[in-house]
Scaffold this active site. Structure first.
Site, PDB file in Angstrom:
ATOM      1  N   ASP A  18       9.416   2.561   1.381  1.00 50.88           N
ATOM      2  CA  ASP A  18       8.316   3.037   1.831  1.00 50.88           C
ATOM      3  C   ASP A  18       7.621   2.637   3.299  1.00 50.88           C
ATOM      4  O   ASP A  18       7.299   1.555   3.634  1.00 50.88           O
ATOM      5  CB  ASP A  18       6.769   3.004   1.501  1.00 50.88           C
ATOM      6  CG  ASP A  18       5.368   3.641   1.725  1.00 50.88           C
ATOM      7  OD1 ASP A  18       5.791   3.960   2.593  1.00 50.88           O
ATOM      8  OD2 ASP A  18       4.288   3.410   1.308  1.00 50.88           O
ATOM      9  N   LYS A  69       3.327   8.783   8.514  1.00 50.83           N
ATOM     10  CA  LYS A  69       2.115   9.213   9.298  1.00 50.83           C
ATOM     11  C   LYS A  69       2.814   9.469  10.899  1.00 50.83           C
ATOM     12  O   LYS A  69       2.160  10.466  11.034  1.00 50.83           O
ATOM     13  CB  LYS A  69       1.605   7.715   9.737  1.00 50.83           C
ATOM     14  CG  LYS A  69       0.879   6.517   8.432  1.00 50.83           C
ATOM     15  CD  LYS A  69       0.458   5.619   9.008  1.00 50.83           C
ATOM     16  CE  LYS A  69      -1.019   5.467   7.727  1.00 50.83           C
ATOM     17  NZ  LYS A  69       0.005   4.590   6.702  1.00 50.83           N
ATOM     18  N   PHE A  88       0.982  -1.137   0.007  1.00 45.67           N
ATOM     19  CA  PHE A  88      -0.084   0.148   0.210  1.00 45.67           C
ATOM     20  C   PHE A  88       1.223   1.296   0.016  1.00 45.67           C
ATOM     21  O   PHE A  88       1.693   0.980   0.880  1.00 45.67           O
ATOM     22  CB  PHE A  88      -1.168   0.159   1.375  1.00 45.67           C
ATOM     23  CG  PHE A  88      -1.613   1.541   0.800  1.00 45.67           C
ATOM     24  CD1 PHE A  88      -2.910   1.202   0.236  1.00 45.67           C
ATOM     25  CD2 PHE A  88      -1.895   2.138   1.755  1.00 45.67           C
ATOM     26  CE1 PHE A  88      -4.078   2.082   0.897  1.00 45.67           C
ATOM     27  CE2 PHE A  88      -2.535   3.681   1.901  1.00 45.67           C
ATOM     28  CZ  PHE A  88      -3.142   3.262   1.182  1.00 45.67           C
TER      29      PHE A  88
HETATM   30  C1  LIG Z   1      -0.733   5.247   5.345  1.00 42.14           C
HETATM   31  C2  LIG Z   1       0.250   4.816   4.386  1.00 42.14           C
HETATM   32  C3  LIG Z   1       0.444   4.946   3.086  1.00 42.14           C
HETATM   33  C4  LIG Z   1      -0.322   6.748   2.601  1.00 42.14           C
HETATM   34  O1  LIG Z   1       0.127   7.849   3.128  1.00 42.14           O
HETATM   35  P1  LIG Z   1      -0.771   9.312   3.499  1.00 42.14           P
HETATM   36  O2  LIG Z   1      -0.228  10.028   4.721  1.00 42.14           O
HETATM   37  O3  LIG Z   1      -2.611   8.372   3.970  1.00 42.14           O
HETATM   38  O4  LIG Z   1      -0.820   9.613   1.468  1.00 42.14           O
HETATM   39  C5  LIG Z   1       1.471   5.063   1.873  1.00 42.14           C
HETATM   40  N1  LIG Z   1       2.298   4.135   2.508  1.00 42.14           N
HETATM   41  C6  LIG Z   1       1.305   2.978   3.185  1.00 42.14           C
HETATM   42  C7  LIG Z   1       3.095   1.754   3.593  1.00 42.14           C
HETATM   43  C8  LIG Z   1       0.750   3.780   4.413  1.00 42.14           C
HETATM   44  O5  LIG Z   1       1.278   2.521   5.503  1.00 42.14           O
END
Ligand SMILES: *Cc1c(COP(=O)(O)O)cnc(C)c1O
Length: 402
Positions: A227, A256, A142
């Protein structure tokens, strides 16, 4: 405004129905205040929060140093654009470099935005390496909801209805080195992976997997992009999750928890890659604003003053003991338990959203992902007695489903 003056949840919910786009599934509860691992709703009910701020509130709600830093900064400068220098942005960039791999920072406001920057930089570097543009990403990963981040997200359910996706992404199963080996051809600019898949169900890397990806990237001339939007900033008991695995990425994103609940994202890149982003190639109006940067510095300070990276490991151990006991008690209900620091996933044999709803009735906030995975992202400041209390509630709830 006192709690009594705040309109009850009902009025707020009705207002949302008229004026707010219904793109979220919301609980019929309006939260008005938080402190540590507790939040209160408009009716004054208190909830124990094992999923504070969807992983953003790493230090719990309203951590004192973060609150103080913002209070102090807000009267000095709220926002100035990146046509100027500002002290806090440089300080936070240095703090992150010193706690990661010594790279350079680009600041933005969210995870998706950080990943967009990473994808653009990877392609800018790939262009110099013989016109490489393909990004290899992992199934169940994600990366966010904006178009390139969404295209990188190898989950068809999130693409559905929004095609066509951005071209140039190649998907392989997570934890499958042979598939990655096949996919990383001469056209590949980068491999993009979450070191631990969060939304995908708290999926931990198999032994040697991330090291193997690093090695493949090195041999094929591709970048390794991590990520760490969910795993970063101390969540797993190290500043960044990659530090558990003895590798160093080329580029990393974090968001986050980065600023303790204030909107902020960052891309950290090795200096030789960062040099490819020249003035005019990428930007973010609010990125690196003084409020978010001061909040981020306060997060670093709090984690170090209270030794919270260590604390993350103890929280993990305590949750593990509770879940293992529950597994013994309810062997038909509880499957695999996966955790690293305060990233905790538990496989259930039933729909986890039922458990989430039942916990909420008992004023415990938890999360479900991928259908049957119970997910917790508790604060690093969560005390032992509250872990025990919450796990007691979970035990009561699970007994109902056993
Ligand atoms: C939450 C998340 C995102 C997206 O972050 P947003 O601030 O909602 O755009 C991207 N990568 C990972 C691994 C996430 O947990």
């Amino acid at each position: 405004m006192s709690v009594a003056e705040i309109a009850g949840s009902e009025a707020t919910i009705a207002q949302f129905a008229r004026h707010v786009i219904p793109n979220y599934t919301r609980y019929p509860v309006c939260l008005v205040r938080g402190e540590g691992s507790f939040v209160w709703d408009a009716e004054g009910r208190r909830y124990l929060d094992f999923f504070p701020g969807w992983g953003c509130n790493l230090l719990g709600h309203c951590p004192p140093r973060v609150v103080e830093a913002i209070r102090e900064q807000v009267g000095l400068l709220i926002h100035v654009p990146n046509t100027w220098y500002m002290e806090a942005q440089g300080q936070f960039a240095q703090a992150l470099a010193e706690r990661s791999f010594g790279g350079q920072a680009f600041f933005c406001n969210s995870g998706a935005e950080a990943n967009e920057a990473m994808i653009k930089l990877a392609r800018a570097v790939g262009r110099q390496r013989g016109g490489r543009s393909v990004i290899v990403t992992m199934e169940k990963g994600f990366h966010g909801r904006t178009y390139a981040a969404l295209s990188a997200t190898a989950q068809p359910k999130y693409h559905h209805g929004f095609e066509p996706m951005v071209p140039g992404f190649r998907y392989v199963p997570y934890n499958d080195l042979a598939a990655a080996d096949q996919a990383i051809g001469a056209d590949v600019a980068a491999v993009l992976v979450e070191p631990i898949q969060g939304e995908g169900g708290i999926n931990l890397p198999a032994p040697g997997y991330l090291e193997g990806l690093r090695d493949l990237c090195d041999r094929r001339g591709a970048l390794l992009c991590l990520d760490e939007v969910q795993t970063g900033m101390g969540r797993t008991g190290k500043w960044f999750a990659y530090q558990h695995f003895g590798i160093i990425p080329d580029i990393l994103t974090c968001a986050k928890a980065l600023a303790g609940g204030v909107a902020a994202g960052v891309m950290l890149a090795r200096a030789e890659h960062a040099a490819h982003l020249k003035p005019g190639m990428h930007a973010s109006t609010f990125g690196g604003n003084p409020l978010a940067m001061r909040a981020g510095l306060a997060v670093v300070e709090t984690i170090e003053v209270h030794d919270l990276l260590q604390r993350a490991q103890r929280i993990e151990a305590r949750f593990r003991r509770h879940f293992e006991a529950l597994q013994t008690k309810f062997p038909d209900l509880i499957g695999d338990i996966r955790a690293l620091g305060t990233m905790i996933g538990v496989d259930l044999s039933i729909d986890a959203s039922q458990v989430v709803a039942a916990c909420m009735e008992r004023r415990l906030l938890v999360n479900a992902t991928q259908g049957r995975v119970l997910r917790l992202l508790p604060a690093l400041t969560l005390e032992d007695d509250l872990i025990d209390e919450g796990c007691g509630i979970l035990a009561d709830v699970l007994r109902e489903f056993a």
